[in-house]
Write an enzyme that holds these catalytic residues in place. Sequence first.
Site: not given
Length: 492
Positions: A342-345, A384
Amino acid sequence: MAARRLLAAALGSCVPAGRAGPALSQGCFRRSFATSPRPRAKFYTDPVEMVKDISDGATIMVGGFGLCGIPENLIAALLRTGVKDLKVVSSNVGVEDFGLGLLMATKQIRRVVCSYVGENTLCESQYLAGELELELTPQGTLAERIRAGGAGVPAFYTPTGYGTLVQEGGTPIRYAPDGHLAIMSQPREVREFGEEHCLLERAIRADFALIKGWKADREGNVIFRKSARNFNAPMCKAADVTAVEVEEIVEVGTFPPEDIHVPSIYVDRVIKGPKYEKRIERLRFREQQAGEAKVGDKDIRTRIIKRAALEFEDGMFANLGIGIPLLASNFISPNMTVHLHSENGVLGLGPFPPRAEVDADLINAGKETVSVFPGGSFFGSDESFAMIRGGHLHLTMLGAMQVSQYGDLANWMIPGKKSNTPKIMDKCTMPLTGKRCVDRIITEKAVFDVHKKKGLTLVELWKGLTVDDIKKITGCAFAVCPNLRPMQQVTP
C-alpha cells in the site's frame, strides 16, 4: 542544505582561513557560515506557543495520509493564531470538518500542493470559485520532491507523468472568480535516458513542517506507529523548522538507537499533544466484510473482482489501487501467499480486522482500517514509492475511467459529469494518468491484452456474449486471440 561549518584537514601545513591552498590534499580548508549551531530540540507544553511564529504567507508541510497521522493539535493551534495565506504541502486535504478542512473553512489557506483532493467538497468549491490555488502532483512524485528537499537535491528526473498534463502543462491551478483560468501549471523539461522519457521535477522545502509522531525521547528522536509514518517521516527532513507532536515523551534510552525512525538532527520542537481524536475516515471490519461477501455474480463489480483475482501468483508482491482493485484481495486463494503493498507505507496488508481490533493508525491507501499479516512492515511514503518506481513489485492493479488501445491510462477524478462514451478508446479524452503503462484490461464483459504498438487483443469473453457484442461497445478496433476463451473467475 550545506553544513554550517565545513572543516577539512590532511597531513601537511594548514592554509590560513581565507587564503586559497594548492589542493585539499596538501592542507586544510575551512568554510564558515553566518549561522549559529542548531540547538537541541525544544520542548513545549502549549501548541499555540509552538506555532505562533508561523507568519502569514508561510509555506508549511502537514504530515498524514487521509486522517491517519495528522498533527491534530498543531492544526488546531493554527486556527487559534489566525495565520492566513498559507501555502500547504500535504498528501491530501482532509475532510470538511477535520484536519486541513478546518483551516479551509476559515479560509486560512491560499494554496495547496497535494496528490489527492478526495471527498472534501469544501476544497472543490473554493477551488472552482477561485478562492483557492490547487497544485495536483502525482503522489510518488510529491513524496520524492519532499525527500529530495530534505536531502539537498534541488531537482530530479522521473518518468512519472510523461505524456500527461503534468509534463505538458495547462492544468488549472487557480480560477478567476468569473470562471476563467488565472494560473495554469507550466510544462516540464524533458530528457531521454536510454529509451525512457523523463521530466524534471523540483524539490520542495518548507518554512515549517507540522508532524505527528507516536513517541519522542528527551533528545528529540522520534518514532512513528504503524502506517502513521506515511508522509510524516520525509517531511521532518524538508523544512527549516520541524515541529512534532507526539502521544508520549520518554527518557533518552527508552527505545534502542536502531529503532529510531527520525533522528533528533531533524527535529526542532516537540510537544505532547493534549488530546487526540484520531478519527477514522473509513471504518471497515471483518464482520462487515462477511455480510458483503454474499453479493452474487450479478453484481458487475464482483464479476470484475473475481476475474482480477486470477492475476495473483504465489509469492507475488502486488500494489492494489483504491476501489475495485482493493476488493480483489478478498479472493486470494488460501493456498498462495501474496504480499500486498500500500503506497501509504505498508507491506503485507491483511484483511479487514475484527471490530474489536480496529486501529486508527493502520489503514490502506483507500483510508480503510485493515490488518497486517505476520512478517509485514511499515515505512515512509518516500520509500513506498521507491519500491514502485524501482521495479520491485510484480503487479499493480488500478481502476480506470478510460484506457486507450495502446495502454494509456486516465483515472483522474475531474469536475463535471461523467461521460457515457466507451471506456476503451482509440485515444483517451480525459486527462492522462500514465502513457502506455497498461498491460491488461479487465471489464465485466471481456479481457484484453495490450501491446504498446500493435494495440488490443481480445483474450477472454463473458459467457453469452459474442465478439460482435464487444465490438459494439468498444471505442477502438482490436484483434481476436485465436485461442479466445470464456472469461474466467476465481472459485470459492
